[in-house]
Design a protein around this motif. Structure first.
Motif, mmCIF file in Angstrom:
data_model
loop_
_atom_site.group_PDB
_atom_site.id
_atom_site.type_symbol
_atom_site.label_atom_id
_atom_site.label_comp_id
_atom_site.label_asym_id
_atom_site.label_seq_id
_atom_site.Cartn_x
_atom_site.Cartn_y
_atom_site.Cartn_z
ATOM 1 N N ILE A 76 0.842 -1.210 0.000
ATOM 2 C CA ILE A 76 0.000 0.000 0.000
ATOM 3 C C ILE A 76 0.869 1.249 0.000
ATOM 4 O O ILE A 76 0.573 2.230 -0.688
ATOM 5 C CB ILE A 76 -0.928 -0.003 1.236
ATOM 6 C CG1 ILE A 76 -1.901 -1.186 1.164
ATOM 7 C CG2 ILE A 76 -1.703 1.303 1.330
ATOM 8 C CD1 ILE A 76 -2.702 -1.395 2.437
ATOM 9 N N THR A 77 1.964 1.200 0.763
ATOM 10 C CA THR A 77 2.910 2.322 0.786
ATOM 11 C C THR A 77 3.433 2.607 -0.617
ATOM 12 O O THR A 77 3.481 3.760 -1.053
ATOM 13 C CB THR A 77 4.106 2.017 1.713
ATOM 14 O OG1 THR A 77 3.634 1.729 3.027
ATOM 15 C CG2 THR A 77 5.060 3.207 1.780
ATOM 16 N N ILE A 83 1.642 7.050 -6.977
ATOM 17 C CA ILE A 83 0.625 7.985 -7.485
ATOM 18 C C ILE A 83 0.894 9.397 -6.977
ATOM 19 O O ILE A 83 0.774 10.376 -7.726
ATOM 20 C CB ILE A 83 -0.784 7.514 -7.075
ATOM 21 C CG1 ILE A 83 -1.061 6.128 -7.669
ATOM 22 C CG2 ILE A 83 -1.839 8.507 -7.559
ATOM 23 C CD1 ILE A 83 -2.373 5.512 -7.208
ATOM 24 N N ASN A 84 1.297 9.500 -5.709
ATOM 25 C CA ASN A 84 1.653 10.801 -5.129
ATOM 26 C C ASN A 84 2.781 11.465 -5.908
ATOM 27 O O ASN A 84 2.705 12.651 -6.261
ATOM 28 C CB ASN A 84 2.048 10.606 -3.665
ATOM 29 C CG ASN A 84 2.758 11.810 -3.069
ATOM 30 O OD1 ASN A 84 3.960 11.740 -2.802
ATOM 31 N ND2 ASN A 84 2.036 12.880 -2.859
ATOM 32 N N LEU A 101 -1.852 9.333 2.766
ATOM 33 C CA LEU A 101 -1.953 7.886 2.923
ATOM 34 C C LEU A 101 -0.562 7.258 2.971
ATOM 35 O O LEU A 101 -0.272 6.397 3.814
ATOM 36 C CB LEU A 101 -2.759 7.291 1.768
ATOM 37 C CG LEU A 101 -2.814 5.760 1.682
ATOM 38 C CD1 LEU A 101 -3.452 5.171 2.937
ATOM 39 C CD2 LEU A 101 -3.572 5.320 0.428
ATOM 40 N N SER A 102 0.310 7.720 2.086
ATOM 41 C CA SER A 102 1.665 7.189 2.002
ATOM 42 C C SER A 102 2.442 7.391 3.301
ATOM 43 O O SER A 102 3.119 6.490 3.788
ATOM 44 C CB SER A 102 2.417 7.850 0.839
ATOM 45 O OG SER A 102 3.773 7.461 0.833
ATOM 46 N N TYR A 125 6.418 14.766 7.461
ATOM 47 C CA TYR A 125 5.702 14.806 6.182
ATOM 48 C C TYR A 125 4.189 14.849 6.402
ATOM 49 O O TYR A 125 3.472 15.541 5.676
ATOM 50 C CB TYR A 125 6.033 13.569 5.331
ATOM 51 C CG TYR A 125 7.450 13.487 4.829
ATOM 52 C CD1 TYR A 125 8.222 14.626 4.676
ATOM 53 C CD2 TYR A 125 8.024 12.252 4.509
ATOM 54 C CE1 TYR A 125 9.528 14.537 4.224
ATOM 55 C CE2 TYR A 125 9.325 12.162 4.043
ATOM 56 C CZ TYR A 125 10.072 13.307 3.911
ATOM 57 O OH TYR A 125 11.360 13.220 3.458
ATOM 58 N N PHE A 126 3.717 14.087 7.393
ATOM 59 C CA PHE A 126 2.279 14.033 7.652
ATOM 60 C C PHE A 126 1.740 15.419 8.016
ATOM 61 O O PHE A 126 0.707 15.851 7.488
ATOM 62 C CB PHE A 126 1.974 13.044 8.774
ATOM 63 C CG PHE A 126 0.507 12.939 9.104
ATOM 64 C CD1 PHE A 126 -0.350 12.223 8.278
ATOM 65 C CD2 PHE A 126 -0.015 13.557 10.229
ATOM 66 C CE1 PHE A 126 -1.706 12.130 8.569
ATOM 67 C CE2 PHE A 126 -1.364 13.473 10.526
ATOM 68 C CZ PHE A 126 -2.220 12.758 9.700
ATOM 69 N N VAL A 127 2.437 16.110 8.892
ATOM 70 C CA VAL A 127 2.015 17.462 9.293
ATOM 71 C C VAL A 127 2.073 18.412 8.104
ATOM 72 O O VAL A 127 1.172 19.235 7.889
ATOM 73 C CB VAL A 127 2.910 17.981 10.440
ATOM 74 C CG1 VAL A 127 2.565 19.441 10.760
ATOM 75 C CG2 VAL A 127 2.748 17.126 11.687
#
Length: 264
Positions: A76-77, A83-84, A101-102, A125-127
Protein backbone atom coordinates in the motif's frame (compact mmCIF):
# COMPACT_ATOMS: atom_id res chain seq x y z
CA UNK A 1 9.69 48.71 12.56
CA UNK A 2 6.31 49.50 11.07
CA UNK A 3 7.26 47.55 7.96
CA UNK A 4 8.21 44.50 10.05
CA UNK A 5 5.01 44.73 12.09
CA UNK A 6 2.98 45.04 8.91
CA UNK A 7 4.68 41.99 7.40
CA UNK A 8 4.05 39.88 10.51
CA UNK A 9 0.40 40.97 10.60
CA UNK A 10 0.02 40.19 6.91
CA UNK A 11 1.49 36.70 7.37
CA UNK A 12 -0.75 36.09 10.39
CA UNK A 13 -3.85 37.12 8.46
CA UNK A 14 -2.70 34.92 5.58
CA UNK A 15 -2.31 32.00 7.99
CA UNK A 16 -5.75 32.54 9.56
CA UNK A 17 -7.37 32.70 6.12
CA UNK A 18 -5.65 29.45 5.18
CA UNK A 19 -6.91 27.71 8.33
CA UNK A 20 -10.47 28.89 7.72
CA UNK A 21 -10.39 27.57 4.16
CA UNK A 22 -8.58 24.32 5.04
CA UNK A 23 -11.71 22.12 5.57
CA UNK A 24 -12.99 23.07 2.11
CA UNK A 25 -9.53 22.55 0.61
CA UNK A 26 -9.26 19.13 2.24
CA UNK A 27 -12.65 18.18 0.82
CA UNK A 28 -11.47 19.11 -2.69
CA UNK A 29 -8.09 17.38 -2.33
CA UNK A 30 -9.67 14.09 -1.22
CA UNK A 31 -12.64 14.19 -3.58
CA UNK A 32 -12.84 11.30 -6.05
CA UNK A 33 -13.75 13.68 -8.89
CA UNK A 34 -10.70 15.91 -8.38
CA UNK A 35 -8.37 12.91 -8.16
CA UNK A 36 -9.73 11.34 -11.34
CA UNK A 37 -9.55 14.69 -13.15
CA UNK A 38 -5.90 15.20 -12.19
CA UNK A 39 -4.94 11.65 -13.16
CA UNK A 40 -6.70 12.01 -16.52
CA UNK A 41 -4.80 15.28 -17.08
CA UNK A 42 -1.42 13.56 -16.80
CA UNK A 43 0.80 13.55 -19.86
CA UNK A 44 1.20 10.32 -21.83
CA UNK A 45 4.78 9.95 -20.59
CA UNK A 46 3.65 10.37 -16.96
CA UNK A 47 0.93 7.75 -17.39
CA UNK A 48 3.39 5.26 -18.89
CA UNK A 49 5.89 5.94 -16.10
CA UNK A 50 3.18 5.55 -13.45
CA UNK A 51 2.03 2.25 -15.00
CA UNK A 52 5.59 0.90 -15.07
CA UNK A 53 6.22 2.00 -11.48
CA UNK A 54 2.98 0.44 -10.21
CA UNK A 55 3.75 -2.80 -12.05
CA UNK A 56 7.25 -2.93 -10.54
CA UNK A 57 5.77 -2.34 -7.08
CA UNK A 58 3.29 -5.20 -7.41
CA UNK A 59 5.88 -7.58 -8.93
CA UNK A 60 8.32 -6.81 -6.10
CA UNK A 61 5.59 -7.57 -3.57
CA UNK A 62 4.80 -10.93 -5.20
CA UNK A 63 8.43 -12.04 -5.56
CA UNK A 64 9.24 -10.75 -2.08
CA UNK A 65 7.02 -13.61 -0.86
CA UNK A 66 6.01 -11.67 2.25
CA UNK A 67 2.24 -11.74 2.66
CA UNK A 68 2.25 -10.81 6.31
CA UNK A 69 0.41 -7.65 7.47
CA UNK A 70 3.64 -5.60 7.20
CA UNK A 71 4.16 -6.93 3.67
CA UNK A 72 0.71 -5.76 2.60
CA UNK A 73 1.31 -2.41 4.31
CA UNK A 74 4.53 -2.06 2.29
CA UNK A 75 2.54 -2.71 -0.90
CA UNK A 76 0.00 0.00 0.00
CA UNK A 77 2.91 2.32 0.79
CA UNK A 78 4.39 1.68 -2.65
CA UNK A 79 1.16 2.19 -4.60
CA UNK A 80 0.16 5.38 -2.78
CA UNK A 81 3.68 6.82 -3.02
CA UNK A 82 3.91 6.17 -6.77
CA UNK A 83 0.63 7.99 -7.48
CA UNK A 84 1.65 10.80 -5.13
CA UNK A 85 5.00 11.26 -6.89
CA UNK A 86 3.53 11.35 -10.38
CA UNK A 87 1.00 14.00 -9.33
CA UNK A 88 3.80 16.04 -7.71
CA UNK A 89 5.74 15.86 -10.99
CA UNK A 90 2.78 17.53 -12.70
CA UNK A 91 2.20 20.06 -9.90
CA UNK A 92 -1.27 18.62 -9.19
CA UNK A 93 -2.82 19.47 -5.83
CA UNK A 94 -4.45 16.08 -5.29
CA UNK A 95 -0.98 14.61 -4.73
CA UNK A 96 -1.56 15.42 -1.08
CA UNK A 97 -4.42 12.94 -0.71
CA UNK A 98 -2.07 10.13 -1.74
CA UNK A 99 0.82 11.71 0.15
CA UNK A 100 -1.13 11.57 3.40
CA UNK A 101 -1.95 7.89 2.92
CA UNK A 102 1.67 7.19 2.00
CA UNK A 103 3.11 8.88 5.10
CA UNK A 104 0.80 6.98 7.47
CA UNK A 105 1.55 3.50 6.09
CA UNK A 106 5.26 4.31 5.58
CA UNK A 107 5.46 5.33 9.24
CA UNK A 108 4.22 1.87 10.21
CA UNK A 109 6.95 0.21 8.10
CA UNK A 110 9.64 2.52 9.53
CA UNK A 111 8.53 1.70 13.09
CA UNK A 112 8.73 -2.01 12.27
CA UNK A 113 12.33 -1.56 11.01
CA UNK A 114 13.44 0.72 13.92
CA UNK A 115 14.56 3.53 11.61
CA UNK A 116 14.47 6.59 13.90
CA UNK A 117 15.28 9.10 11.15
CA UNK A 118 12.62 7.66 8.86
CA UNK A 119 10.05 7.72 11.69
CA UNK A 120 10.78 11.41 12.34
CA UNK A 121 10.70 12.17 8.59
CA UNK A 122 7.33 10.55 7.99
CA UNK A 123 5.85 12.28 11.05
CA UNK A 124 7.04 15.61 9.66
CA UNK A 125 5.70 14.81 6.18
CA UNK A 126 2.28 14.03 7.65
CA UNK A 127 2.02 17.46 9.29
CA UNK A 128 3.31 19.17 6.15
CA UNK A 129 0.56 17.62 4.03
CA UNK A 130 -1.97 19.99 5.65
CA UNK A 131 0.29 23.03 5.14
CA UNK A 132 1.00 21.99 1.56
CA UNK A 133 -2.71 21.67 0.76
CA UNK A 134 -3.34 25.21 2.02
CA UNK A 135 -0.35 26.79 0.24
CA UNK A 136 -0.86 24.97 -3.07
CA UNK A 137 -4.55 25.91 -3.12
CA UNK A 138 -3.57 29.57 -2.86
CA UNK A 139 -0.66 29.42 -5.31
CA UNK A 140 -2.04 27.28 -8.13
CA UNK A 141 -2.32 28.85 -11.56
CA UNK A 142 -5.37 29.11 -13.82
CA UNK A 143 -4.41 25.64 -15.13
CA UNK A 144 -4.85 24.25 -11.59
CA UNK A 145 -1.16 23.45 -11.21
CA UNK A 146 1.59 24.98 -9.05
CA UNK A 147 4.19 26.81 -11.11
CA UNK A 148 7.91 26.08 -10.62
CA UNK A 149 10.13 28.81 -9.10
CA UNK A 150 13.90 29.33 -8.89
CA UNK A 151 15.57 29.53 -5.47
CA UNK A 152 18.01 32.41 -4.85
CA UNK A 153 21.63 31.66 -3.89
CA UNK A 154 21.22 33.26 -0.45
CA UNK A 155 18.16 31.15 0.38
CA UNK A 156 19.90 28.07 -0.98
CA UNK A 157 22.83 28.56 1.41
CA UNK A 158 20.44 29.11 4.32
CA UNK A 159 18.65 25.82 3.56
CA UNK A 160 22.01 24.04 3.27
CA UNK A 161 23.07 25.33 6.71
CA UNK A 162 19.71 24.27 8.16
CA UNK A 163 20.22 20.76 6.73
CA UNK A 164 23.62 20.40 8.44
CA UNK A 165 22.32 21.63 11.82
CA UNK A 166 19.27 19.33 11.81
CA UNK A 167 21.48 16.40 10.76
CA UNK A 168 23.66 16.91 13.83
CA UNK A 169 20.64 16.99 16.14
CA UNK A 170 19.01 13.88 14.60
CA UNK A 171 22.32 11.99 14.67
CA UNK A 172 22.67 12.68 18.39
CA UNK A 173 19.08 11.59 19.15
CA UNK A 174 19.29 8.50 16.93
CA UNK A 175 22.54 7.45 18.61
CA UNK A 176 20.95 7.89 22.05
CA UNK A 177 17.94 5.76 21.04
CA UNK A 178 20.18 3.06 19.50
CA UNK A 179 18.66 3.43 16.04
CA UNK A 180 19.59 1.39 12.97
CA UNK A 181 22.14 2.68 10.36
CA UNK A 182 22.24 5.99 12.26
CA UNK A 183 24.72 7.92 10.09
CA UNK A 184 22.71 7.33 6.93
CA UNK A 185 19.32 7.29 8.66
CA UNK A 186 19.98 10.68 10.29
CA UNK A 187 20.13 12.35 6.86
CA UNK A 188 16.50 11.50 6.08
CA UNK A 189 14.83 14.07 8.33
CA UNK A 190 16.94 17.13 7.37
CA UNK A 191 16.76 16.32 3.66
CA UNK A 192 13.05 15.59 4.01
CA UNK A 193 12.39 18.86 5.84
CA UNK A 194 14.23 20.94 3.24
CA UNK A 195 12.71 19.03 0.30
CA UNK A 196 9.18 19.28 1.70
CA UNK A 197 9.44 23.02 2.45
CA UNK A 198 10.83 23.76 -1.01
CA UNK A 199 8.09 21.61 -2.56
CA UNK A 200 5.38 23.34 -0.52
CA UNK A 201 6.42 26.74 -1.82
CA UNK A 202 6.99 25.59 -5.40
CA UNK A 203 10.80 25.74 -5.67
CA UNK A 204 12.37 23.50 -8.28
CA UNK A 205 15.49 22.99 -6.10
CA UNK A 206 13.44 20.54 -4.02
CA UNK A 207 14.57 17.83 -6.41
CA UNK A 208 18.21 18.16 -5.33
CA UNK A 209 17.10 17.20 -1.82
CA UNK A 210 14.81 14.41 -3.06
CA UNK A 211 17.46 12.84 -5.34
CA UNK A 212 20.04 12.86 -2.53
CA UNK A 213 17.50 11.44 -0.08
CA UNK A 214 16.41 8.70 -2.50
CA UNK A 215 20.00 7.57 -3.13
CA UNK A 216 20.57 7.27 0.62
CA UNK A 217 17.26 5.43 1.05
CA UNK A 218 18.25 2.89 -1.62
CA UNK A 219 21.39 2.13 0.40
CA UNK A 220 19.47 1.94 3.70
CA UNK A 221 16.78 -0.45 2.44
CA UNK A 222 19.32 -2.60 0.56
CA UNK A 223 21.10 -3.08 3.89
CA UNK A 224 17.79 -3.67 5.68
CA UNK A 225 16.94 -6.38 3.12
CA UNK A 226 20.29 -8.10 3.63
CA UNK A 227 19.72 -8.12 7.41
CA UNK A 228 16.04 -9.15 7.44
CA UNK A 229 14.10 -9.94 4.28
CA UNK A 230 10.88 -10.50 6.23
CA UNK A 231 10.37 -6.89 7.36
CA UNK A 232 8.82 -5.60 4.16
CA UNK A 233 12.25 -4.49 2.94
CA UNK A 234 11.95 -6.00 -0.56
CA UNK A 235 8.97 -3.85 -1.52
CA UNK A 236 10.51 -0.81 0.17
CA UNK A 237 13.82 -1.23 -1.69
CA UNK A 238 12.05 -1.45 -5.06
CA UNK A 239 9.96 1.58 -4.05
CA UNK A 240 13.14 3.56 -3.30
CA UNK A 241 14.61 2.72 -6.71
CA UNK A 242 11.32 3.79 -8.30
CA UNK A 243 11.35 7.04 -6.30
CA UNK A 244 14.91 7.76 -7.42
CA UNK A 245 13.98 7.29 -11.09
CA UNK A 246 10.92 9.49 -10.59
CA UNK A 247 13.02 12.17 -8.87
CA UNK A 248 15.13 12.59 -12.00
CA UNK A 249 11.94 12.79 -14.06
CA UNK A 250 10.40 15.29 -11.64
CA UNK A 251 13.54 17.41 -11.76
CA UNK A 252 13.34 17.51 -15.54
CA UNK A 253 9.65 18.47 -15.46
CA UNK A 254 10.03 21.26 -12.89
CA UNK A 255 13.24 22.75 -14.32
CA UNK A 256 11.77 22.62 -17.83
CA UNK A 257 8.60 24.37 -16.64
CA UNK A 258 10.68 27.03 -14.87
CA UNK A 259 12.59 27.77 -18.08
CA UNK A 260 9.33 28.05 -20.03
CA UNK A 261 8.00 30.51 -17.45
CA UNK A 262 11.13 32.67 -17.88
CA UNK A 263 10.70 32.70 -21.66
CA UNK A 264 7.07 33.75 -21.30
Amino acid sequence: MNTLTGTVAQKWNHFKTGMILLPKQLQYTFSLKANLTDIQALTKTSRLLMGAMLLATVVAFIFGDNFSPIGWISLITGISTVINLILVDQGRLTNYSWGMLSTVVWLIVALNNHLIGDIASQSFYFVMQFIGISVWHQNQSSRHVVESKKLSFQKGMAYFAMTIIIYGVVLFVSHSLHGSQIYLDATLLPLGIVGQILMTYGYRSQWIAWITLDIINVIIWARALSMDGSAGATSMLVLQVIMLINAFYGQYMWFNQSKQNLVQ
